[in-house]
Motif scaffolding. Structure first.
Motif, mmCIF file in Angstrom:
data_model
loop_
_atom_site.group_PDB
_atom_site.id
_atom_site.type_symbol
_atom_site.label_atom_id
_atom_site.label_comp_id
_atom_site.label_asym_id
_atom_site.label_seq_id
_atom_site.Cartn_x
_atom_site.Cartn_y
_atom_site.Cartn_z
ATOM 1 N N SER A 1 -60.743 -40.853 47.069
ATOM 2 C CA SER A 1 -60.369 -39.471 46.791
ATOM 3 C C SER A 1 -61.308 -38.479 47.472
ATOM 4 O O SER A 1 -61.089 -37.272 47.398
ATOM 5 N N CYS A 2 -62.345 -38.983 48.118
ATOM 6 C CA CYS A 2 -63.299 -38.108 48.795
ATOM 7 C C CYS A 2 -62.587 -37.296 49.874
ATOM 8 O O CYS A 2 -61.701 -37.793 50.552
ATOM 9 N N LYS A 3 -63.018 -36.058 50.011
ATOM 10 C CA LYS A 3 -62.381 -35.157 50.974
ATOM 11 C C LYS A 3 -62.949 -35.300 52.378
ATOM 12 O O LYS A 3 -62.316 -34.892 53.343
ATOM 13 N N ASP A 4 -64.156 -35.848 52.509
ATOM 14 C CA ASP A 4 -64.758 -35.989 53.838
ATOM 15 C C ASP A 4 -65.692 -37.190 53.866
ATOM 16 O O ASP A 4 -65.975 -37.794 52.828
ATOM 17 N N ASN A 5 -66.147 -37.545 55.037
ATOM 18 C CA ASN A 5 -66.983 -38.714 55.211
ATOM 19 C C ASN A 5 -68.329 -38.591 54.483
ATOM 20 O O ASN A 5 -68.837 -39.569 53.960
ATOM 21 N N ASN A 6 -68.894 -37.393 54.467
ATOM 22 C CA ASN A 6 -70.173 -37.214 53.773
ATOM 23 C C ASN A 6 -70.052 -37.515 52.282
ATOM 24 O O ASN A 6 -70.929 -38.148 51.698
ATOM 25 N N SER A 7 -68.983 -37.049 51.676
ATOM 26 C CA SER A 7 -68.744 -37.346 50.247
ATOM 27 C C SER A 7 -68.561 -38.842 50.032
ATOM 28 O O SER A 7 -69.064 -39.404 49.064
ATOM 29 N N ALA A 8 -67.842 -39.465 50.949
ATOM 30 C CA ALA A 8 -67.619 -40.915 50.836
ATOM 31 C C ALA A 8 -68.933 -41.676 50.970
ATOM 32 O O ALA A 8 -69.175 -42.633 50.238
ATOM 33 N N ILE A 9 -69.789 -41.251 51.890
ATOM 34 C CA ILE A 9 -71.092 -41.891 52.047
ATOM 35 C C ILE A 9 -71.925 -41.724 50.789
ATOM 36 O O ILE A 9 -72.557 -42.676 50.319
ATOM 37 N N ASP A 10 -71.919 -40.537 50.207
ATOM 38 C CA ASP A 10 -72.640 -40.290 48.961
ATOM 39 C C ASP A 10 -72.121 -41.189 47.841
ATOM 40 O O ASP A 10 -72.883 -41.713 47.039
ATOM 41 N N MET A 11 -70.814 -41.348 47.790
ATOM 42 C CA MET A 11 -70.196 -42.160 46.752
ATOM 43 C C MET A 11 -70.677 -43.581 46.882
ATOM 44 O O MET A 11 -70.996 -44.260 45.950
#
Length: 183
Positions: free
Chosen positions: A173-183
């Protein structure tokens, strides 16, 4: 002939008929011409190899896995549609997912969990099981897939599957790659 001997024979025959390095297109053509006693076994093996290759090659490109036009996907679906006479619950769930018959995916997984419950009462699914069964094949899934799998896992009390399904729901559900990396 024991089951082990039968499986060894199937493996030897499969390797002869479909030598290593054969293209999926050529293997599909050869499978359609094959009339031997292992037709359904060869079909299952080839379908599983193709879908594993397709899923291993899938990465998030902003499109759902099932929306991507890919020759492997088309070969897999044609083999299943034309030649396969029976499927396990996992094979059926994967087929329905790849075909886009989303309403049938979770009921198939429910059957997998019921079967697991009956045969593995003392040991709940672990991380390896989760990855092998679900993450490897369903990746982004359809909208709501990971939430549905979270709920189903919770119903069976499979904590690891519940936690990992919830994590995958948040990750995809992350909106961008940075959010996905944080997740």
């Amino acid at each position: 002939m024991t089951e082990e001997e039968r499986l060894n024979d199937i493996g030897k025959e499969f390797d002869k008929y479909f030598p290593p390095g054969i293209s999926w297109e050529k293997a599909n053509k050869k499978l359609r011409k094959y009339t031997g006693k292992y037709k359904n076994d060869f079909t299952k093996i080839l379908a599983n190899m193709i879908i594993d290759d397709y899923c291993a090659g899938y990465y998030r490109y902003g499109k759902k896995q099932t929306d991507i036009k890919n020759p492997l996907k088309e070969i897999y679906l044609s083999i299943c549609d034309d030649l396969l006479s029976d499927q396990t619950y996992l094979e059926e769930a994967i087929y329905c997912f790849i075909k886009g018959i989303n309403r049938k995916v979770i009921p198939c997984i429910d059957k997998i969990f019921k079967d697991f419950e009956e045969n593995n009462k003392d040991e709940p699914p672990n991380e390896e099981y989760f990855c092998m069964m679900f993450l490897d094949h369903f990746k982004e899934g359809y909208n709501g897939f990971w939430k549905e799998l979270t709920d189903l896992s919770r119903k069976y009390g499979y904590e690891i599957c519940t936690e990992l399904s919830d994590l995958m729901d948040k990750f995809y559900s992350c909106k961008d790659n940075n959010s996905a990396i944080d997740m």
